[in-house]
Write a protein that holds these residues in place. Structure first.
Motif, PDB file in Angstrom:
ATOM      1  N   GLU A  95      -4.196   6.512  31.627  1.00 43.82           N
ATOM      2  CA  GLU A  95      -3.549   5.833  32.753  1.00 43.82           C
ATOM      3  C   GLU A  95      -3.973   6.469  34.090  1.00 43.82           C
ATOM      4  O   GLU A  95      -4.357   7.651  34.141  1.00 43.82           O
ATOM      5  N   TYR A 106       9.554   5.527  41.171  1.00 46.92           N
ATOM      6  CA  TYR A 106       9.159   5.008  42.500  1.00 46.92           C
ATOM      7  C   TYR A 106      10.203   5.404  43.547  1.00 46.92           C
ATOM      8  O   TYR A 106       9.857   5.725  44.681  1.00 46.92           O
ATOM      9  N   ARG A 120       0.640   3.699  50.155  1.00 47.27           N
ATOM     10  CA  ARG A 120       0.243   2.960  48.956  1.00 47.27           C
ATOM     11  C   ARG A 120       0.538   1.470  49.111  1.00 47.27           C
ATOM     12  O   ARG A 120      -0.241   0.622  48.678  1.00 47.27           O
ATOM     13  N   LYS A 124      -2.976  -0.705  48.179  1.00 42.24           N
ATOM     14  CA  LYS A 124      -2.743  -0.230  46.807  1.00 42.24           C
ATOM     15  C   LYS A 124      -4.043   0.129  46.087  1.00 42.24           C
ATOM     16  O   LYS A 124      -4.095   1.097  45.330  1.00 42.24           O
ATOM     17  N   TYR A 135      -6.960   3.313  42.471  1.00 41.35           N
ATOM     18  CA  TYR A 135      -7.516   2.235  41.639  1.00 41.35           C
ATOM     19  C   TYR A 135      -9.046   2.218  41.729  1.00 41.35           C
ATOM     20  O   TYR A 135      -9.716   1.896  40.754  1.00 41.35           O
TER      21      TYR A 135
HETATM   22  O1  F6P Z   1       5.037   2.691  34.996  1.00 35.14           O
HETATM   23  C1  F6P Z   1       4.059   2.689  34.002  1.00 35.14           C
HETATM   24  C2  F6P Z   1       2.700   3.004  34.586  1.00 35.14           C
HETATM   25  O2  F6P Z   1       1.765   2.882  33.559  1.00 35.14           O
HETATM   26  C3  F6P Z   1       2.591   4.387  35.248  1.00 35.14           C
HETATM   27  O3  F6P Z   1       2.261   5.430  34.372  1.00 35.14           O
HETATM   28  C4  F6P Z   1       1.528   4.138  36.295  1.00 35.14           C
HETATM   29  O4  F6P Z   1       1.515   5.092  37.321  1.00 35.14           O
HETATM   30  C5  F6P Z   1       1.901   2.751  36.762  1.00 35.14           C
HETATM   31  O5  F6P Z   1       2.383   2.067  35.618  1.00 35.14           O
HETATM   32  C6  F6P Z   1       0.768   1.984  37.377  1.00 35.14           C
HETATM   33  O6  F6P Z   1       1.271   0.826  38.001  1.00 35.14           O
HETATM   34  P1  F6P Z   1       1.323   0.733  39.592  1.00 35.14           P
HETATM   35  O7  F6P Z   1      -0.109   0.923  40.034  1.00 35.14           O
HETATM   36  O8  F6P Z   1       1.856  -0.637  39.860  1.00 35.14           O
HETATM   37  O9  F6P Z   1       2.214   1.818  40.118  1.00 35.14           O
END
Ligand code: F6P
Length: 212
Positions: A95, A106, A120, A124, A135
């Protein structure tokens, strides 16, 4: 026809409380998804349309929530000298790494690092967590994998994470990468993409919600 199955891991202890990242185990619901996914893989991924056993590939990330989600998939079965599902663990499928925000919710990020949260929100895809990834970083580390993924003839099942799946899915179905970070990628759902030269857009997509 080439088929790719992608899914997030089963629900993790962190999903339940809204914490980011980490290396948590699965909840009871997540474990049930792992059992249902194994049945799905056995009946669909490991068999062709005529019901004959075929070889397939299984990829997970190096984090325990994806490895535990793959736990019941019958990958050690040898078939024609092949493992029924040849398994690989890729760190590149891990991840997005939230650096100093790993393990926070959050709401906690808003409270402790308010300016990070608003940076962010503004960008994003380009935003990089302090000591973590963006990303764009994710796109760079997934790039070699998508080429490998597309080079196989046998079906591949990829068990990964929300942010990673957004990038993989967008790449596979041709969604503009600027839109990728905001896509909805539900838990406990397998997305099947079949490349099909006879289809107008070059592929067909099916989704299987397996619950619970
Ligand atoms: O909440 C689950 C998750 O996989 C986190 O580990 C990760 O930081 C997040 O989702 C990514 O999603 P976003 O980019 O929307 O924060």
């Amino acid at each position: 026809k080439h088929t790719i199955y992608i899914t997030r891991h089963g629900q993790s202890e962190y999903n339940l409380v809204g914490k980011l990242g980490g290396n948590p185990p699965l909840t009871e619901a997540g474990k049930e998804y792992a059992r249902r996914l194994a049945k799905f893989a056995e009946e669909n991924v490991c068999k062709d349309d005529a019901g004959n056993v075929r070889r397939a590939r299984l990829w997970t990330s190096s984090l325990q929530r994806t490895i535990l989600t793959a736990e019941h998939i019958p990958h050690p079965i040898v078939c024609d000298g092949w493992q029924q599902m040849a398994t690989r663990v890729y760190r590149n499928l891990d991840e997005i790494f939230a650096g100093e925000c790993e393990g926070l919710t959050y709401a906690e990020i808003e409270k402790l690092h308010g300016s990070e949260a608003s940076l962010r929100k503004m960008d994003k895809i380009g935003y990089r967590y302090p000591r973590g990834e963006s990303y764009f970083d994710l796109i760079a580390r997934l790039d070699p994998l998508v080429h490998e993924l597309e080079s196989y003839e046998e079906p591949v099942m990829v068990i990964s994470h929300q942010a990673v799946m957004r990038i993989l899915y967008s790449y596979l179905v041709g969604i503009d990468r600027e839109r990728a970070p905001k896509l909805e990628i539900p838990l406990h759902t397998v997305v099947k993409i079949t490349y099909d030269a006879y289809n107008e857009c070059g592929f067909t997509e099916e989704r299987f919600y397996l619950g619970p």
